[in-house]
Design a protein around this motif. Sequence first.
Motif, PDB file in Angstrom:
ATOM      1  N   HIS A 115     -75.108  48.613 -25.506  1.00  0.00           N
ATOM      2  CA  HIS A 115     -75.131  48.909 -24.072  1.00  0.00           C
ATOM      3  C   HIS A 115     -74.966  47.649 -23.217  1.00  0.00           C
ATOM      4  O   HIS A 115     -74.720  47.758 -22.017  1.00  0.00           O
ATOM      5  CB  HIS A 115     -76.450  49.590 -23.702  1.00  0.00           C
ATOM      6  CG  HIS A 115     -76.761  50.791 -24.550  1.00  0.00           C
ATOM      7  ND1 HIS A 115     -75.913  51.874 -24.628  1.00  0.00           N
ATOM      8  CD2 HIS A 115     -77.815  51.079 -25.356  1.00  0.00           C
ATOM      9  CE1 HIS A 115     -76.434  52.779 -25.451  1.00  0.00           C
ATOM     10  NE2 HIS A 115     -77.578  52.313 -25.907  1.00  0.00           N
ATOM     11  N   ALA A 116     -75.107  46.476 -23.833  1.00  0.00           N
ATOM     12  CA  ALA A 116     -75.097  45.240 -23.056  1.00  0.00           C
ATOM     13  C   ALA A 116     -73.748  44.522 -23.078  1.00  0.00           C
ATOM     14  O   ALA A 116     -73.479  43.675 -22.222  1.00  0.00           O
ATOM     15  CB  ALA A 116     -76.183  44.295 -23.574  1.00  0.00           C
ATOM     16  N   ILE A 117     -72.883  44.861 -24.018  1.00  0.00           N
ATOM     17  CA  ILE A 117     -71.627  44.137 -24.169  1.00  0.00           C
ATOM     18  C   ILE A 117     -70.651  44.507 -23.049  1.00  0.00           C
ATOM     19  O   ILE A 117     -70.551  45.660 -22.647  1.00  0.00           O
ATOM     20  CB  ILE A 117     -71.010  44.420 -25.558  1.00  0.00           C
ATOM     21  CG1 ILE A 117     -69.753  43.581 -25.764  1.00  0.00           C
ATOM     22  CG2 ILE A 117     -70.718  45.891 -25.724  1.00  0.00           C
ATOM     23  CD1 ILE A 117     -69.171  43.719 -27.164  1.00  0.00           C
ATOM     24  N   SER A 118     -69.933  43.516 -22.549  1.00  0.00           N
ATOM     25  CA  SER A 118     -68.941  43.744 -21.496  1.00  0.00           C
ATOM     26  C   SER A 118     -67.586  44.038 -22.116  1.00  0.00           C
ATOM     27  O   SER A 118     -67.361  43.809 -23.308  1.00  0.00           O
ATOM     28  CB  SER A 118     -68.829  42.505 -20.608  1.00  0.00           C
ATOM     29  OG  SER A 118     -68.263  41.423 -21.340  1.00  0.00           O
ATOM     30  N   SER A 119     -66.663  44.518 -21.301  1.00  0.00           N
ATOM     31  CA  SER A 119     -65.323  44.806 -21.804  1.00  0.00           C
ATOM     32  C   SER A 119     -64.625  43.529 -22.262  1.00  0.00           C
ATOM     33  O   SER A 119     -63.879  43.544 -23.252  1.00  0.00           O
ATOM     34  CB  SER A 119     -64.495  45.512 -20.724  1.00  0.00           C
ATOM     35  OG  SER A 119     -64.415  44.721 -19.553  1.00  0.00           O
ATOM     36  N   MET A 120     -64.870  42.420 -21.557  1.00  0.00           N
ATOM     37  CA  MET A 120     -64.251  41.155 -21.943  1.00  0.00           C
ATOM     38  C   MET A 120     -64.776  40.692 -23.307  1.00  0.00           C
ATOM     39  O   MET A 120     -64.000  40.293 -24.188  1.00  0.00           O
ATOM     40  CB  MET A 120     -64.541  40.076 -20.894  1.00  0.00           C
ATOM     41  CG  MET A 120     -63.925  38.723 -21.219  1.00  0.00           C
ATOM     42  SD  MET A 120     -64.139  37.514 -19.891  1.00  0.00           S
ATOM     43  CE  MET A 120     -65.933  37.301 -19.942  1.00  0.00           C
ATOM     44  N   ALA A 121     -66.098  40.800 -23.496  1.00  0.00           N
ATOM     45  CA  ALA A 121     -66.684  40.412 -24.781  1.00  0.00           C
ATOM     46  C   ALA A 121     -66.225  41.352 -25.888  1.00  0.00           C
ATOM     47  O   ALA A 121     -65.986  40.928 -27.029  1.00  0.00           O
ATOM     48  CB  ALA A 121     -68.206  40.418 -24.684  1.00  0.00           C
ATOM     49  N   GLU A 122     -66.081  42.622 -25.554  1.00  0.00           N
ATOM     50  CA  GLU A 122     -65.609  43.610 -26.534  1.00  0.00           C
ATOM     51  C   GLU A 122     -64.228  43.241 -27.053  1.00  0.00           C
ATOM     52  O   GLU A 122     -63.980  43.238 -28.274  1.00  0.00           O
ATOM     53  CB  GLU A 122     -65.579  44.992 -25.882  1.00  0.00           C
ATOM     54  CG  GLU A 122     -64.954  46.076 -26.737  1.00  0.00           C
ATOM     55  CD  GLU A 122     -64.657  47.337 -25.936  1.00  0.00           C
ATOM     56  OE1 GLU A 122     -63.841  48.147 -26.410  1.00  0.00           O
ATOM     57  OE2 GLU A 122     -65.229  47.506 -24.843  1.00  0.00           O
ATOM     58  N   GLU A 123     -63.311  42.939 -26.147  1.00  0.00           N
ATOM     59  CA  GLU A 123     -61.949  42.597 -26.541  1.00  0.00           C
ATOM     60  C   GLU A 123     -61.917  41.318 -27.363  1.00  0.00           C
ATOM     61  O   GLU A 123     -61.199  41.235 -28.370  1.00  0.00           O
ATOM     62  CB  GLU A 123     -61.077  42.452 -25.297  1.00  0.00           C
ATOM     63  CG  GLU A 123     -60.831  43.763 -24.557  1.00  0.00           C
ATOM     64  CD  GLU A 123     -60.002  43.581 -23.306  1.00  0.00           C
ATOM     65  OE1 GLU A 123     -59.476  42.462 -23.103  1.00  0.00           O
ATOM     66  OE2 GLU A 123     -59.861  44.539 -22.532  1.00  0.00           O
ATOM     67  N   ALA A 124     -62.698  40.320 -26.949  1.00  0.00           N
ATOM     68  CA  ALA A 124     -62.725  39.048 -27.678  1.00  0.00           C
ATOM     69  C   ALA A 124     -63.303  39.232 -29.083  1.00  0.00           C
ATOM     70  O   ALA A 124     -62.800  38.671 -30.060  1.00  0.00           O
ATOM     71  CB  ALA A 124     -63.548  38.020 -26.899  1.00  0.00           C
ATOM     72  N   LEU A 125     -64.359  40.030 -29.167  1.00  0.00           N
ATOM     73  CA  LEU A 125     -64.998  40.272 -30.454  1.00  0.00           C
ATOM     74  C   LEU A 125     -64.076  41.047 -31.392  1.00  0.00           C
ATOM     75  O   LEU A 125     -63.979  40.748 -32.589  1.00  0.00           O
ATOM     76  CB  LEU A 125     -66.309  41.032 -30.251  1.00  0.00           C
ATOM     77  CG  LEU A 125     -67.186  41.249 -31.484  1.00  0.00           C
ATOM     78  CD1 LEU A 125     -67.573  39.921 -32.109  1.00  0.00           C
ATOM     79  CD2 LEU A 125     -68.438  42.035 -31.099  1.00  0.00           C
ATOM     80  N   ASP A 126     -63.376  42.028 -30.857  1.00  0.00           N
ATOM     81  CA  ASP A 126     -62.448  42.813 -31.659  1.00  0.00           C
ATOM     82  C   ASP A 126     -61.375  41.909 -32.264  1.00  0.00           C
ATOM     83  O   ASP A 126     -61.043  42.019 -33.449  1.00  0.00           O
ATOM     84  CB  ASP A 126     -61.810  43.898 -30.788  1.00  0.00           C
ATOM     85  CG  ASP A 126     -60.910  44.831 -31.578  1.00  0.00           C
ATOM     86  OD1 ASP A 126     -61.332  45.298 -32.652  1.00  0.00           O
ATOM     87  OD2 ASP A 126     -59.789  45.094 -31.122  1.00  0.00           O
ATOM     88  N   GLU A 127     -60.855  41.007 -31.452  1.00  0.00           N
ATOM     89  CA  GLU A 127     -59.826  40.080 -31.939  1.00  0.00           C
ATOM     90  C   GLU A 127     -60.404  39.123 -32.981  1.00  0.00           C
ATOM     91  O   GLU A 127     -59.786  38.863 -34.016  1.00  0.00           O
ATOM     92  CB  GLU A 127     -59.248  39.294 -30.766  1.00  0.00           C
ATOM     93  CG  GLU A 127     -58.135  38.338 -31.172  1.00  0.00           C
ATOM     94  CD  GLU A 127     -57.513  37.622 -29.976  1.00  0.00           C
ATOM     95  OE1 GLU A 127     -56.679  36.729 -30.205  1.00  0.00           O
ATOM     96  OE2 GLU A 127     -57.869  37.959 -28.828  1.00  0.00           O
ATOM     97  N   GLN A 128     -61.595  38.611 -32.717  1.00  0.00           N
ATOM     98  CA  GLN A 128     -62.230  37.672 -33.643  1.00  0.00           C
ATOM     99  C   GLN A 128     -62.504  38.314 -35.000  1.00  0.00           C
ATOM    100  O   GLN A 128     -62.394  37.674 -36.048  1.00  0.00           O
ATOM    101  CB  GLN A 128     -63.538  37.156 -33.039  1.00  0.00           C
ATOM    102  CG  GLN A 128     -64.251  36.109 -33.899  1.00  0.00           C
ATOM    103  CD  GLN A 128     -65.552  35.667 -33.269  1.00  0.00           C
ATOM    104  OE1 GLN A 128     -66.336  36.475 -32.789  1.00  0.00           O
ATOM    105  NE2 GLN A 128     -65.796  34.352 -33.261  1.00  0.00           N
ATOM    106  N   LEU A 129     -62.842  39.598 -34.981  1.00  0.00           N
ATOM    107  CA  LEU A 129     -63.157  40.316 -36.211  1.00  0.00           C
ATOM    108  C   LEU A 129     -61.914  40.819 -36.939  1.00  0.00           C
ATOM    109  O   LEU A 129     -62.033  41.435 -38.005  1.00  0.00           O
ATOM    110  CB  LEU A 129     -64.077  41.504 -35.886  1.00  0.00           C
ATOM    111  CG  LEU A 129     -65.491  41.152 -35.420  1.00  0.00           C
ATOM    112  CD1 LEU A 129     -66.193  42.388 -34.875  1.00  0.00           C
ATOM    113  CD2 LEU A 129     -66.299  40.524 -36.560  1.00  0.00           C
TER     114      LEU A 129
END
Length: 230
Positions: A115-129
Motif C-alpha cells: 500500500h505504500a509503494i508509489s508508481s515510480m518505485a513500482e516501475e523502477a522495481l519491476d525493471e530492476q527485478l
Amino acid sequence: MTDVTELDNNTDISHLSATIQDYLSLIYVMERDEEPVVGAKLAELLEVTPPTVTNTLKRMTRDDLITMDKKGTHLTEQGWNAARVVMRRHMLMEWMMVKTLPWSKLHEEAHHLEHAISSMAEEALDEQLGNPKTCPHGNPLPGFEDVVADWIPLTELAIGQKVIIRRIHELAEENAPLLSFLGENKVLPNTEAIVSDVLPFNETITIEIDSQPVSLGNITAKYIFVELRD
C-alpha cells in the motif's frame, strides 16, 4: 465480466484505503478464476464479519469499483484497473524480499508494504527485478495469465506421475500456517515431485519430494499447480 486485455496498468490508487485495496485484490483473484464473489468467503479470508463485508461492498459500489446485482458481484473497468495495480505491487514486494525472508513469510510481509509503494518505485522495481511474469509463489502478475495456463492442480493427477511444482494459488497464500507447512516440506515452486498415493475415500494425495512423503488434503492440493514431466 470486464475485458481485461486492454486495461490500464498506470491507474492512480493513492486515494484508495488499504482496506479497499485488500478487497480489490481478493475479488480480482476470484473473478480472474471465474469463481463467484461470495461475501462469506471474503469475510473468512479478510477475517472480518459478514456485515462489515456488506458495508464495504456498498461503498465500493458507490465509488464505481464494483457492480452488485442478480448476476453477482463484479469489478468495473475502474475496479479491474485498480486491482491490477494492487496485485502487481504486492508481487513485486514479494520479489524484493525473496532473498531476505523465508518463502512462507513473503506474502504476509508484502501485504503490509504494497500500500505504500508509489508508481515510480513500482516501475523502477519491476525493471530492476527483470520484469517478472510470476510471483515467488508462481502466481501470474496481471497481464501474464497465459504463463500459468497449462499448469494443472495436484488433484487431477494419478499415482506414478512425475511433476514439477510451479504454483501455490493466491487463496492458499492467505493461510499462513499452510504456507509454513509447505515451506518446511519443500512443496515449493520449481521443485520436482512424484505422486506416490491417491486416496479418494479420505480425499488425500501424497507426493514424494527428495524421497520424503508429503500428504495433502484435496482442499489444499487443488491450490497447488504443477507441470507434468516427461
